[in-house]
Design a protein around this motif. Structure first.
Motif, PDB file in Angstrom:
ATOM      1  N   ASP A  46      12.674  41.982  15.953  1.00 51.79           N
ATOM      2  CA  ASP A  46      11.551  41.050  15.938  1.00 51.79           C
ATOM      3  C   ASP A  46      11.745  39.907  16.931  1.00 51.79           C
ATOM      4  OD1 ASP A  46      10.253  42.482  13.942  1.00 51.79           O
ATOM      5  OD2 ASP A  46      11.234  41.358  12.338  1.00 51.79           O
ATOM      6  N   GLU A  77      13.053  51.576  15.193  1.00 54.47           N
ATOM      7  CA  GLU A  77      13.902  51.463  14.008  1.00 54.47           C
ATOM      8  C   GLU A  77      13.951  52.813  13.297  1.00 54.47           C
ATOM      9  OE1 GLU A  77      14.332  48.791   9.923  1.00 54.47           O
ATOM     10  OE2 GLU A  77      12.449  48.766  11.034  1.00 54.47           O
ATOM     11  N   THR A  83       9.989  49.883   9.823  1.00 52.48           N
ATOM     12  CA  THR A  83       8.720  49.251  10.175  1.00 52.48           C
ATOM     13  C   THR A  83       8.680  48.742  11.609  1.00 52.48           C
ATOM     14  OG1 THR A  83       9.533  47.119   9.358  1.00 52.48           O
ATOM     15  CG2 THR A  83       8.321  48.511   7.799  1.00 52.48           C
ATOM     16  N   ARG A  84       9.811  48.636  12.269  1.00 50.90           N
ATOM     17  CA  ARG A  84       9.857  47.961  13.562  1.00 50.90           C
ATOM     18  C   ARG A  84       9.862  48.934  14.734  1.00 50.90           C
ATOM     19  NH1 ARG A  84      13.465  45.361  10.100  1.00 50.90           N
ATOM     20  NH2 ARG A  84      13.060  43.141   9.749  1.00 50.90           N
ATOM     21  N   SER A 118       4.501  51.176  14.862  1.00 54.24           N
ATOM     22  CA  SER A 118       4.704  50.016  13.982  1.00 54.24           C
ATOM     23  C   SER A 118       3.741  50.052  12.801  1.00 54.24           C
ATOM     24  CB  SER A 118       4.471  48.710  14.764  1.00 54.24           C
ATOM     25  OG  SER A 118       5.349  48.607  15.849  1.00 54.24           O
TER      26      SER A 118
END
Length: 244
Positions: A46, A77, A83-84, A118
């Protein structure tokens, strides 16, 4: 405005869109925090593009060429929250990724892929395909099968551009918040006066000069510049102010 909605053209497995890719390296746990090479984990994605302070340092002999991040790489990820997904730019370039991240070069717009990967469709796929039910993990076969919705016309480029602008705006906002904190610290430490701060707020040249003095470790510090591209920052602020 009379335009016709255009649906997806087809669904393609991610493996067909990857030029080359690799999991990150796996340094020994005892080496974390003892070296000079910046290692990014999934939880660092992030912030990795805007702050060179994100990540953890490891010794040079604990990293590998396959894990080196280059500009435009997609960082996905593949272990944990799933989620990334980001596109490498800014401070992320030149770092290394660990085994929680799959780094790859894409045949198509990387920003569109990052936007797509994402979203909920990826997390739903991961919950079904993940190898381990306790700590979710995608193996190479699962990564290759991950479905990507391909769009017709210029839709992918348009979505990618919006996702890129969003990432740049988030980075700018993080830096501006950091700038406010560092300037308050500098005011308390008497490295800058209230008169100078007021003058900078009224004068664009003084404002740029003050921002140029900011480093990630403080005003006139020894770290990397907090704002490496002041012209780019100004452009982002103008575009944000003009956005509908």
């Amino acid at each position: 405005g009379g335009g016709e909605l255009v649906g997806p053209h087809f669904i393609q497995p991610l493996g067909e869109l990857i030029v080359s890719g690799s999991y990150g390296c796996l340094p020994e746990s005892g080496s974390y925090g003892t070296g000079t090479e910046r290692l990014l984990r999934a939880t660092d994605l992030d912030d990795c593009a805007w702050s060179s302070l994100s990540g953890v340092r490891v010794p040079r002999d604990q990293v590998a060429r396959k894990a080196l991040v280059e500009h435009g790489d997609v960082l996905l990820e593949v272990k944990g929250g799933m989620t990334r997904c980001v596109v490498a730019h800014g401070s992320a370039v030149g770092c290394y990724v660990n085994g929680t991240v799959y780094r790859f070069k894409a045949k198509v717009n990387p920003w569109y892929l990052a936007a797509h990967l994402s979203e909920v469709i990826k997390s739903l796929y991961c919950s079904r395909e993940a190898v381990n039910n306790i700590i979710h993990y995608l193996n190479l076969a699962s990564i290759s099968r991950l479905p990507v919705i391909r769009l017709v016309g210029e839709l992918e480029s348009s979505i990618g551009a919006r996702f890129r602008n969003s990432a740049l705006c988030r980075g700018a906002s993080h830096r501006l918040v950091a700038a406010a904190r560092l300037l308050v610290e500098a005011l308390i430490e008497r490295k800058v006066t209230e008169v100078e701060l007021v003058a900078a707020g009224k004068n664009g040249f003084a404002d740029r000069a003050l921002l140029a003095r900011l480093r990630e470790d403080g005003l006139d510090g020894a770290g990397k510049p907090l704002f490496s591209d002041l012209d780019g920052l100004a452009q982002i602020l103008v575009e944000t102010a003009e956005a509908p």
